[in-house]
Motif scaffolding. Structure first.
Motif, PDB file in Angstrom:
ATOM      1  N   PHE A  11       0.825  -1.194   0.000  1.00  9.42           N
ATOM      2  CA  PHE A  11       0.000   0.000   0.000  1.00  9.42           C
ATOM      3  C   PHE A  11       0.867   1.254   0.000  1.00  9.42           C
ATOM      4  CE2 PHE A  11      -1.408   3.331   2.815  1.00  9.42           C
ATOM      5  CZ  PHE A  11      -2.453   3.832   2.088  1.00  9.42           C
ATOM      6  N   PHE A  12       1.885   1.265   0.855  1.00 10.27           N
ATOM      7  CA  PHE A  12       2.729   2.463   0.907  1.00 10.27           C
ATOM      8  C   PHE A  12       3.487   2.665  -0.399  1.00 10.27           C
ATOM      9  CE2 PHE A  12       2.571   2.230   5.702  1.00 10.27           C
ATOM     10  CZ  PHE A  12       1.892   3.421   5.830  1.00 10.27           C
ATOM     11  N   VAL A  13       3.859   1.579  -1.037  1.00 10.23           N
ATOM     12  CA  VAL A  13       4.593   1.723  -2.296  1.00 10.23           C
ATOM     13  C   VAL A  13       3.678   2.304  -3.368  1.00 10.23           C
ATOM     14  CG1 VAL A  13       5.747   0.475  -4.128  1.00 10.23           C
ATOM     15  CG2 VAL A  13       6.289  -0.030  -1.758  1.00 10.23           C
ATOM     16  N   GLN A  14       2.424   1.861  -3.394  1.00 12.79           N
ATOM     17  CA  GLN A  14       1.545   2.449  -4.415  1.00 12.79           C
ATOM     18  C   GLN A  14       1.325   3.934  -4.138  1.00 12.79           C
ATOM     19  OE1 GLN A  14      -1.881   3.557  -4.587  1.00 12.79           O
ATOM     20  NE2 GLN A  14      -1.920   3.631  -2.349  1.00 12.79           N
ATOM     21  N   ALA A  15       1.389   4.310  -2.852  1.00 11.50           N
ATOM     22  CA  ALA A  15       1.223   5.731  -2.534  1.00 11.50           C
ATOM     23  C   ALA A  15       2.333   6.562  -3.183  1.00 11.50           C
ATOM     24  CB  ALA A  15       1.205   5.942  -1.028  1.00 11.50           C
ATOM     25  N   VAL A  16       3.517   5.970  -3.343  1.00 10.89           N
ATOM     26  CA  VAL A  16       4.607   6.697  -4.011  1.00 10.89           C
ATOM     27  C   VAL A  16       4.148   7.147  -5.377  1.00 10.89           C
ATOM     28  CG1 VAL A  16       6.929   6.524  -4.918  1.00 10.89           C
ATOM     29  CG2 VAL A  16       6.342   5.342  -2.819  1.00 10.89           C
ATOM     30  N   GLY A  17       3.536   6.208  -6.110  1.00  6.34           N
ATOM     31  CA  GLY A  17       3.066   6.541  -7.446  1.00  6.34           C
ATOM     32  C   GLY A  17       2.092   7.702  -7.414  1.00  6.34           C
ATOM     33  N   SER A  18       1.092   7.576  -6.556  1.00  4.63           N
ATOM     34  CA  SER A  18       0.070   8.632  -6.526  1.00  4.63           C
ATOM     35  C   SER A  18       0.694   9.977  -6.198  1.00  4.63           C
ATOM     36  CB  SER A  18      -0.987   8.333  -5.471  1.00  4.63           C
ATOM     37  OG  SER A  18      -1.249   6.977  -5.424  1.00  4.63           O
ATOM     38  N   VAL A  19       1.643   9.956  -5.250  1.00  4.34           N
ATOM     39  CA  VAL A  19       2.256  11.224  -4.859  1.00  4.34           C
ATOM     40  C   VAL A  19       2.985  11.844  -6.043  1.00  4.34           C
ATOM     41  CG1 VAL A  19       4.089  12.224  -3.471  1.00  4.34           C
ATOM     42  CG2 VAL A  19       2.400  10.747  -2.411  1.00  4.34           C
ATOM     43  N   PHE A  20       3.674  11.009  -6.832  1.00  3.16           N
ATOM     44  CA  PHE A  20       4.398  11.596  -7.964  1.00  3.16           C
ATOM     45  C   PHE A  20       3.445  12.090  -9.043  1.00  3.16           C
ATOM     46  CE2 PHE A  20       8.235   9.852  -6.106  1.00  3.16           C
ATOM     47  CZ  PHE A  20       9.055  10.944  -6.281  1.00  3.16           C
ATOM     48  N   LEU A  21       2.333  11.411  -9.216  1.00  2.00           N
ATOM     49  CA  LEU A  21       1.346  11.911 -10.174  1.00  2.00           C
ATOM     50  C   LEU A  21       0.938  13.337  -9.777  1.00  2.00           C
ATOM     51  CD1 LEU A  21      -0.715  11.447 -12.488  1.00  2.00           C
ATOM     52  CD2 LEU A  21      -2.315  10.709 -10.741  1.00  2.00           C
ATOM     53  N   VAL A  22       0.686  13.504  -8.497  1.00  2.00           N
ATOM     54  CA  VAL A  22       0.253  14.812  -8.012  1.00  2.00           C
ATOM     55  C   VAL A  22       1.365  15.841  -8.143  1.00  2.00           C
ATOM     56  CG1 VAL A  22      -0.436  16.070  -5.974  1.00  2.00           C
ATOM     57  CG2 VAL A  22      -1.424  13.851  -6.429  1.00  2.00           C
ATOM     58  N   ILE A  23       2.569  15.437  -7.744  1.00  4.74           N
ATOM     59  CA  ILE A  23       3.661  16.408  -7.804  1.00  4.74           C
ATOM     60  C   ILE A  23       3.885  16.845  -9.242  1.00  4.74           C
ATOM     61  CG2 ILE A  23       6.133  16.723  -7.436  1.00  4.74           C
ATOM     62  CD1 ILE A  23       5.940  15.147  -4.956  1.00  4.74           C
ATOM     63  N   GLY A  24       3.801  15.901 -10.157  1.00  5.33           N
ATOM     64  CA  GLY A  24       3.958  16.242 -11.566  1.00  5.33           C
ATOM     65  C   GLY A  24       2.939  17.291 -11.980  1.00  5.33           C
ATOM     66  N   ALA A  25       1.692  17.035 -11.608  1.00  4.21           N
ATOM     67  CA  ALA A  25       0.646  17.977 -11.990  1.00  4.21           C
ATOM     68  C   ALA A  25       0.880  19.332 -11.337  1.00  4.21           C
ATOM     69  CB  ALA A  25      -0.718  17.432 -11.605  1.00  4.21           C
ATOM     70  N   LEU A  26       1.449  19.311 -10.139  1.00  6.71           N
ATOM     71  CA  LEU A  26       1.688  20.581  -9.439  1.00  6.71           C
ATOM     72  C   LEU A  26       2.838  21.369 -10.040  1.00  6.71           C
ATOM     73  CD1 LEU A  26       1.284  19.587  -5.690  1.00  6.71           C
ATOM     74  CD2 LEU A  26      -0.126  21.192  -6.941  1.00  6.71           C
ATOM     75  N   THR A  27       3.706  20.701 -10.797  1.00  3.16           N
ATOM     76  CA  THR A  27       4.870  21.434 -11.296  1.00  3.16           C
ATOM     77  C   THR A  27       4.517  22.399 -12.418  1.00  3.16           C
ATOM     78  OG1 THR A  27       5.399  19.705 -12.850  1.00  3.16           O
ATOM     79  CG2 THR A  27       6.524  19.626 -10.737  1.00  3.16           C
TER      80      THR A  27
END
Ligand code: SF4
Ligand code: SF4
Ligand code: SF4
Ligand code: SF4
Ligand code: SF4
Ligand code: SF4
Ligand code: SF4
Ligand code: SF4
Lengths: 130, 285, 358, 134, 640, 145
Positions: free
Chosen positions: B93-109
């Motif tokens: 579960f925590f590893v999949q959260a990495v993916g989601s976080v990067f999706l968001v960070i990408g969109a935030l950039t």
């Protein structure tokens, strides 16, 4: 007060009944009798009176009485049918199917036999006799 | 696990699972279309979409988008691989959260208002479903005594009987993750919504393809989690997955898109109440 | 604290038409909304200088492609009054029938777009599926699905045969029953109500003072419907303006839903009472003097002003469309709502920018 | 096709009440207090110097029109402070006829519809070069 | 040898502090600070070579006890004097009460008579010393250029740096003493010294706000001090000893001692700024950033949680322990929620600190070996990562003159290196395979049998992701075609940042090794009541009996992913640039602005969601504080 | 490799995502364009999705007369579409300005601003004609690569 997902019935019914999609390019529906499609001039009957050009709200028809050329810009025509109704010889018709799409600009130019104007006809006669 | 098994698991995780999900999305779109009285796209349409996107001219509003889209994929893939290797559920579960976080960070950039708003909504979705997923995993722990997947397979009875309410909770998380109505608030399939395509707005061409593939992996993961609820027989498992997915499509087609305020409230209140009841029942029952 | 400023439009997937709103939001609550227009402005009123008043019928029909027939009717009706032309009764009835058919298709279209605005795709598709029947009626009876071009000065161009009337009645039967099957979804569904009830409040006083028109006005509890002016055949038909009192998006959608059924009923009444006779009269001369005309569009009161100078070109043609009147109320509704509700509220006035900017 | 009965034509005129710049606002206030609803403003180009501004009101489907002759060179008083709904149409008239309105609550300064490229007022017969509203 | 090390760690800083205060020359100060930092770092590392638990009765043969007693009273009288001069009743009463009680204690205390081991070097202490000395030294080094800039910004005529560095260094010594001492009386002394240091550093800038906030910090911490003293007195009267090891050895039988231990824990709560005492830590953010980094997140507040961990065997397995878990867990969740509503970077860090300390306390409360291990991991990783982010914020603040995270939007364009370090730092707080997440993972797995607690932790963990991820994202938010300016910094600014981020990554990577060499011996020796298997490691995989965390394998995968991503990032540099999507309204000359109404060219802006109405301080402070008070009362009641 | 490129090739023709922009149309053409997406015509059969974001679009459907204000928007949207892309102008207005071409604020057809690949005449064109237009654009994609 409110209902939860009353759409379900409709959705499930759609799932088992016939779909309403018309498989257009594969099966082409018979157009309605009245459909106003592509404009078409039965050029042999045209007397080049320019009525159509005058009545056209888009001003997309030009009639060259001298040369007997009837031109219409199909990209400007709005398929309103005014010209067709105004034509004294009923030589303008709407086809029942729409005008096909195209990749570049084009004009509809039709060459007919121009009616001989009296003056010119007289002049010609003179020439001939003279 | 023997090395042959590991190899098979890797193949399944890396290739078979996403292919299956691709087909599943195709079927999903087909069924949705039928429910709307339409014919719908070919079953292989999701693959065509990906193929098309991969062949498009790359265009970016910020380089970090490229960087983040790959890490999103990496996170999603790793979590699926870990699942097939039967690792620790909480870790997965925590590893999949990495993916989601990067999706968001990408969109935030990207300084693009739609992308930014989408990213924030995605974050709100994350805080809506993450606790629920953790609680489902805790439920599995309480039922099996371990966080490891192999413990689930050692069960004699399907987990569903012990965790019926948690299955519903997982359903909420699934709806959010699948981006289906009423929770399609941060990026819907198509874009008739107020924030265009939300987090996906600025990912385009090949980068969007990567994001979509990563999303497939996320779906794989969550379906795998679902499958744990019927680990005792293949027929039951397929039935359970099929019915659940069908219900998802049904819900998608019978509800409006809601707002994030509603989502946060609903997901937390119903999710936590259901979990609490189920967990207490497990603990004392 | 930093603000979030969003350019909403001119191209935006929820807006079918180009309009721009500069939205300032805070945690997705709109604090300021400034509109920008002009993306559809053509200046077509001015075309009356170079197109004669017959040509202008086709031009005004294209002010808007959705209720096109009603524009042409308003135009013809106004000029006919000015020129004291008596239109034959059958033509009046036919105008009524087509104009109400336009209302049906326009409202169905709107209900669909509205559903799409809050993300109810299936409902959107169902409504548009139903609408296709009306489009078929249009095409079969007039020759075109959308811009029907049946009005002329002095009457209409097409007649209905008995067989067509029967077919229209049976199709309308289907439209009505299919629409009623969706009633509980449109009016009672929990998620739909959650997204529409209380969104975009407009009180009775605000609506009146800001000059709202049509369902936006009637949704706030004011029973004003220009069809009561009895143009065309409305004097012979029975109807009551549809009113709702809550003044929110839900009330407006309820008004439109009920009006759709009402319009189907009006078409039916008109078809049953359709008198025999001519369908048009020849109009001679050119308009002179000043006049106004008002009719009820699906979106509300449509107002035309004419000034003629005795030539075939009008001196001035002025069109005030209902959306134009509904923009100030919209500006008053936006602050304070959630970003997610912006499409819902904007759509709730059924905006038609093409009309607004002409 | 029957002939229209053209019984001796008389030129139709619109019943209007004339107002001046000075008493416009007072009249508008009166109409508002009597429960009239603004329908719209209409601007009609008269000659090189003047336009007519028609203010149309409605109450229970009865219309009342005010007519004000307005020189093109001087600004007209805006009624948008009394009736907010008028701001849009006043801006439109600014764009199309180059008439300025004094005290417009939301002023698009001649660029409601038109862009810089459009140098002349499009709706005047005797078009003038568009001026920047101050 | 350990004697010398202890001397260096505890006493040398005191001496250096005197020196720093006396020497007013900048270059000498630099040398002295550097020297102290090197000494402290070196000896704290050297301490690790002493594997066995080492005791020491004296320091270099001298018995420091009388000196400590003297200094103890000095500190208390200084506090009293502060209270008097500020006319702060509460402080006066608290200080007065402490003076009286301390006098009583010194009169009846049996401690000196027994002559027990005064210092104890066990793994927990080593870990704490490492955190204090190494992280603390790095922060102090970073403070050198920082304070110079700081005073330039303030246009000070006379430098106040001597005081500043003196107190900072003094504090390091006190902290080392606090974690190394085995005598609760001395513990109390060091505790009070840190309180005083904190007070002095918060009011360093002498603004009105700074003064007010420092007084608040002082009274709240004095309240803790009083509780500590009462507990201490109680224990000494009951057990006849204040030796920590002896107390711990006795407690399982002497269950009635839970209430005094509860009082000690109460002191820990105030020091760790747990709800409802968080206000002093938030107020402390007015201090110069190195202070915040050193005292208020990396080290001093850890004294509070250290107390909980240290005494965990004493209450393990009791109802009291469960309530401790809830107090910690609740703070974890509530402080995280409060952090959402903040846009001031330092306040976010403050709340995040409070929140993470709550998690550590929850770990202590859960009290299984795995949970204690998680707590120790968290202390270490939190100190490194949080110190790093604090220093980053300080560095950023000096460049952009704001600590509001909204103003840090697009920081990458002007401070690329710092921005990337900050983002990495934020990610080490929330993502696997980094240490913080490892700790959180262990904590959740260990708490899984406590349903309510695990729900709280699940919510808190998700919320934590929210406020870190959005901060990380906005730092990188800049337009593609925007120019990126190279960044130059003094070495003493850049190196600490690099050192800390490197440290955070390395420590995370070596987490299994650290576990084996440091934490495993510690927890396997603890006399915990919660019998549970002690986690083990194999092949870089941390194995609990209920789950496993493959640290090293995950690191390898992450490195792979990162390399791929960097490769594609490089490729992306050649891609066709385009502006953001702006509904087609962008202006011709600037693709990131749009043509709005009234012909304006508007640059669209974005702001985070702060959800003030849901998570704002105004909205929930009252509720969470009340709830926290109830929980604490329950906790103390549980001690009965 | 060959198979892969063939797959990409097929995909391009099988998945045209459209962006619809109302560039000053009277709505007649727009509603017909929208109707094309609805059940009766259902162009999702061809993989067509209305994406509403130029960055995701392959085919640009433009309706309406170009005026001085929206021509900039038109250009902006076109510029944000990645290659390969196709532009379809719909209706008399999009083709030439139609009945409004002489109106004061009208610039003309879409091809005055951006290159147009397919012209779909009509006022408005029937949904079937719009489908023809998209199919024609797909032929272009097939030929392009
Ligand atoms: S475009 Fe020309 S040929 Fe075609 S229908 Fe119109 S007038 Fe006739
Ligand atoms: S159909 Fe209408 S627009 Fe076309 S040529 Fe005839 S009159 Fe002109
Ligand atoms: S009106 Fe008829 S006859 Fe006359 S020019 Fe036109 S097409 Fe020919
Ligand atoms: S958004 Fe996700 S769920 Fe929706 S179609 Fe795309 S991949 Fe499937
Ligand atoms: S909301 Fe619009 S774009 Fe999204 S699925 Fe529905 S119709 Fe398609
Ligand atoms: S209201 Fe106007 S634009 Fe709309 S359909 Fe009627 S006439 Fe057309
Ligand atoms: S209101 Fe809308 S639909 Fe009606 S005419 Fe105007 S633009 Fe067209
Ligand atoms: S072509 Fe006709 S239907 Fe299409 S926008 Fe123009 S006027 Fe309207």
């Amino acid at each position: 007060m409110f209902k939860i997902t009353p759409m379900t019935k409709n959705i499930l019914k759609n799932l088992i009944t016939k779909k309403s999609t018309r498989p257009y390019p594969f099966v082409i529906r018979e157009p309605f009798e009245e459909s106003r499609g592509e404009l078409y001039n039965d050029i042999d009957n045209c007397i080049f009176c320019s009525t159509c050009a005058r009545k056209c709200p888009s001003q997309c028809i030009t009639v060259d009485k001298e040369k007997g050329i009837w031109t219409c810009d199909p990209f400007v025509c709005v398929f309103c049918g005014t010209c067709m109704e105004a034509c004294p010889t009923h030589c303008l018709h709407h086809k029942r199917t729409w005008r096909p799409v195209s990749g570049q600009r084009e004009m509809i130019e039709m060459q007919g036999t121009p009616p001989k104007s009296k003056k010119k006809a007289a002049a010609k006669k003179e020439e001939a006799s003279g | 696990m023997t090395s042959a098994q590991v190899f098979l698991a890797l193949i399944a995780a890396l290739f078979l699972a996403p292919l299956a999900v691709g087909v599943l999305t195709g079927v999903d779109r087909r069924i949705t279309a039928r429910m709307q009285s339409r014919l719908g796209p070919p079953i292989l349409q999701p693959f065509y979409d990906i193929g098309k996107l991969l062949g498009k001219e790359p265009m970016l509003a910020n380089h970090w988008l490229a960087f983040c889209s790959f890490l999103y994929l990496a996170g999603a893939v790793t979590s699926v691989v870990l699942f097939f290797l039967q690792a620790d559920l909480l870790l997965i579960f925590f590893v999949q959260a990495v993916g989601s976080v990067f999706l968001v960070i990408g969109a935030l950039t990207v300084p693009s208002p739609y992308s930014q708003i989408g990213a924030h909504r995605e974050l709100l979705q994350i805080i809506a479903y993450e606790p629920l997923l953790i609680l489902v995993i805790v439920g599995i722990f309480l039922a099996t005594g371990s966080f490891k997947i192999e413990a689930v397979y050692a069960m004699e009875q399907p987990l569903l009987f012990k965790l019926p309410l948690l299955f519903l909770v997982l359903g909420i998380a699934l709806t959010i993750k699948l981006r289906k109505s009423p929770f399609d608030i941060s990026a819907s399939h198509h874009a008739h919504q107020e924030i265009v395509r939300g987090v996906y707005t600025e990912y385009s061409g090949p980068y969007l393809a990567i994001v979509e593939i990563a999303h497939w992996f996320e779906i794989v993961l969550i379906l795998c989690l679902l499958s744990l609820f019927w680990s005792t027989g293949v027929v039951g498992l397929v039935l359970l997955l099929g019915i659940t997915y069908f219900v998802e499509i049904l819900v998608d087609n019978t509800t409006s898109r809601m707002t994030w305020r509603w989502m946060l409230g609903t997901a937390w209140i119903t999710g936590i109440t259901f979990s609490l009841i189920n967990l207490l029942w497990l603990y004392y029952g | 604290m930093a603000k979030t400023i969003i350019p909403f439009g001119p191209q935006h997937p929820v807006l079918p038409e180009p309009i721009h709103l500069s939205l300032t939001v805070e945690d997705e609550i709109v604090t300021q909304a400034v509109p920008a227009l002009g993306y559809v402005h053509r200046g077509l009123e001015k075309l009356c200088d170079i197109r004669d008043y017959h040509h202008m019928i086709q031009v005004v029909e294209r002010v808007c492609g959705i209720c096109s027939k009603i524009h042409a009717m308003c135009y013809c009706h106004g000029l006919e009054e000015m020129m004291q032309v008596e239109v034959p009764p059958r033509a009046k009835y036919l105008r009524t029938i087509w104009s109400e058919l336009h209302r049906v298709h326009s409202h169905l279209l709107w209900l669909g777009l509205f559903a799409d605005g809050f993300g109810f795709e299936a409902l959107f598709y169902q409504l548009w599926k139903i609408r296709e029947r009306v489009m078929d009626i249009n095409e079969a009876t007039t020759g075109n699905r959308v811009i029907v071009s049946v009005n002329v000065m002095g009457g209409v161009r097409k007649d209905l045969s008995l067989e067509q009337i029967r077919w229209i009645l049976s199709e309308l039967e289907l439209v009505e029953s299919e629409l009623k099957a969706l009633e509980s979804t449109i009016l009672d569904d929990y998620t739909v109500k959650e997204r529409t009830v209380g969104k975009g409040m407009l009180t009775k006083e605000q609506a009146y003072d800001l000059g709202a028109a049509g369902p936006t006005l009637r949704g706030s509890g004011i029973a004003q419907d220009c069809r009561q002016l009895n143009y065309a055949a409305f004097s012979d038909l029975e109807f009551e303006p549809v009113v709702e009192y809550d003044g929110d998006s839900y009330a407006r959608s309820k008004v439109r839903y009920r009006e759709t059924l009402q319009s189907i009923d009006l078409v039916r009444q008109a078809l049953h009472k359709l008198p025999d006779g001519e369908i048009n009269v020849k109009v001679k001369g050119n308009p002179e003097g000043e006049g106004v005309a008002r009719v009820e569009q699906p979106r509300g009161e449509l107002f035309y002003y004419f000034k003629g100078n005795g030539t075939k070109h009008l001196e001035r043609l002025r069109i005030r469309t209902p959306t134009f009147a509904n923009i100030p109320p919209l500006a008053a509704m936006l602050p304070g709502i959630e970003l997610a509700d912006v499409p819902v509220v904007v759509l709730s006035i059924d905006p038609c920018i093409s009309c607004t900017e002409r | 096709m029957a002939e229209a009965k053209t019984t001796e034509k008389k030129i139709p005129v619109l019943a209007t009440q004339a107002v001046e710049n000075d008493n416009l606002k007072a009249e508008i206030r009166r109409l508002k207090s009597e429960g009239y609803r603004l329908v719209t403003l209409t601007c009609v180009d008269l000659d090189e110097e003047h336009v007519d501004l028609l203010y149309s009101f409605d109450k229970d489907l009865e219309m009342v029109h005010l007519r004000m002759q307005q020189p093109k060179s001087t600004p007209a008083p805006s009624i948008s402070d009394i009736l907010f709904g008028a701001f849009l149409v006043e801006n439109e008239i600014q764009d199309q006829f180059g008439i300025c309105f004094d005290g417009l609550v939301l002023n698009f300064e001649n660029y409601l519809y038109l862009e810089e490229e459009v140098a002349r007022t499009p709706f005047c017969k005797y078009s003038v070069i568009r001026k920047d509203a101050q | 040898m350990p004697d010398t090390l202890l001397f260096i760690l505890v006493v040398v800083p005191f001496i250096a502090a005197l020196g720093l205060y006396a020497l007013r020359i900048e270059s000498l100060r630099m040398v002295l600070v550097l020297a102290t930092a090197v000494l402290l770092t070196g000896s704290s590392l050297a301490l690790f070579s002493h594997e066995t638990v080492a005791f020491s009765t004296t320091l270099l043969g001298v018995n420091p006890q009388p000196l400590i007693v003297l200094l103890d009273f000095v500190v208390l009288f200084i506090i009293l004097a502060v209270g008097l001069s500020a006319k702060h009743r509460l402080i006066i009463y608290l200080a007065g009460a402490q003076i009286v009680l301390l006098a009583i204690f010194k009169l009846v205390s049996p401690a000196e008579a027994t002559g027990q081991a005064m210092f104890l070097v066990d793994p927990l202490a080593k870990l704490m010393v490492f955190v204090v000395s190494v992280v603390g030294s790095v922060i102090i080094l970073h403070a050198l250029p920082y304070m110079k800039n700081h005073e330039e910004h303030l246009h000070l005529t006379t430098s106040r740096q001597p005081q500043f560095f003196a107190v900072m260094v003094l504090f390091l010594g006190a902290m080392n003493g606090l974690v190394l001492t085995n005598d609760l009386g001395n513990f109390y002394f060091f505790f009070e010294v840190t309180t005083l240091c904190s007070f002095l550093l918060i009011r360093h800038d002498l603004t009105d706000e700074a003064k007010a906030n420092s007084l608040r910090a002082l009274w709240i911490n004095s309240l803790g001090g009083l509780a500590l003293l009462i507990g201490l007195l109680w224990i000494s009267l009951d057990l006849g000893t204040v030796n920590i090891q002896q107390i711990l050895a006795q407690t399982p039988e002497a269950a009635f001692l839970l209430l005094p231990i509860g009082l000690l824990c109460f002191a820990g709560l105030t020091k760790a700024a747990q709800l409802p005492f968080q206000s002093w830590l938030l107020g402390a953010m007015v201090a110069p950033t190195p202070t915040s980094a050193l005292l208020h997140s990396a080290t001093m507040v850890k004294a509070g949680v250290y107390l909980f961990l240290r005494f965990s065997p004493a209450y393990s397995g009791t109802f009291f322990s469960t309530t401790v878990a809830f107090v910690g867990g609740f703070t974890f969740l509530a402080a995280a929620a409060l952090a959402i509503s903040q846009s001031n970077g330092k306040k976010i860090l403050a709340y995040s600190t409070v929140s993470n300390l709550g998690l550590i306390i929850a770990c202590a409360g859960i009290g299984t070996p795995a949970a204690i291990a998680a707590g120790m991991f968290l202390i270490m990783f939190h100190a490194v990562s949080k110190a790093l982010i604090f220093l980053c914020v300080g560095t950023i603040e000096q460049r952009i003159a704001s600590r509001d995270i909204e103003d840090m939007r697009g920081l990458y364009a002007i401070m690329p290196v710092t921005a990337i370090i900050t983002v990495l730092g934020a990610l080490t707080m929330i993502l696997p395979p980094f240490g913080m997440l490892l700790g959180k993972w262990m904590a959740i797995e260990a708490s899984a049998h406590n349903i309510l607690l695990v729900i709280i932790l699940a919510l808190g963990s998700a919320i934590t992701v929210l406020y870190w991820a959005r901060w990380a994202g906005l730092l990188m938010s800049y337009p593609f075609k925007g120019r990126i300016y190279p960044e130059s910094q003094p070495a003493l600014t850049r190196l600490p940042l690099l050192g800390l981020i490197g440290g955070a990554l390395l420590l995370s990577f070596y987490a299994p090794a650290i576990y084996n060499s440091l934490i495993y011996p510690a927890i396997s020796a603890l006399p915990l009541a919660m019998v549970d298997t002690v986690p083990a490691t194999s092949w870089g995989i941390l194995v609990l009996d209920r789950g496993s965390f493959p640290v090293i394998p995950l690191f390898l995968v992450a490195a792979l992913g990162l390399f791929a991503a960097i490769y594609f990032y490089k490729l992306a540099g050649k891609v066709k640039p385009t502006g953001p999507y702006l509904s087609g309204a962008q202006t011709p000359d600037d693709a990131s602005a749009y043509a709005g109404p009234l012909r304006q060219s508007i640059i669209p802006s974005s702001s985070n969601y702060y959800l003030e109405k849901i998570f704002g301080e105004v909205a929930i402070n009252r509720w969470v504080n009340t709830a926290a008070i109830v929980l604490i009362l329950l906790m103390l009641g549980g001690g009965l | 490799m060959n198979m892969l490129s063939k797959f990409l090739q097929t995909s391009r023709i099988k998945s045209p995502w459209v962006l619809h922009f109302d560039c000053g149309s009277c709505n007649g053409c727009d509603i017909e364009t929208l109707a094309v997406l609805t059940p009766v015509y259902d162009v999702e059969r061809f993989g067509i999705i209305n994406v509403g974001n130029p960055k995701h679009a392959d085919v640009f459907l433009v309706t309406g007369t170009v005026n001085h204000r929206n021509k900039k928007v038109l250009k902006n949207l076109y510029d944000q579409m990645p290659q390969p892309r196709a532009v379809i102008a719909i209706g008399a207005c999009g083709l030439s300005g139609g009945v409004f071409r002489d109106a004061p604020n009208v610039v003309g057809g879409v091809d005055k601003v951006i290159p147009v690949d397919v012209y779909v005449p009509g006022c408005p064109p029937k949904p079937e004609a719009i489908i023809d237009g998209v199919v024609k654009a797909l032929e272009l994609f097939a030929a392009k690569s």
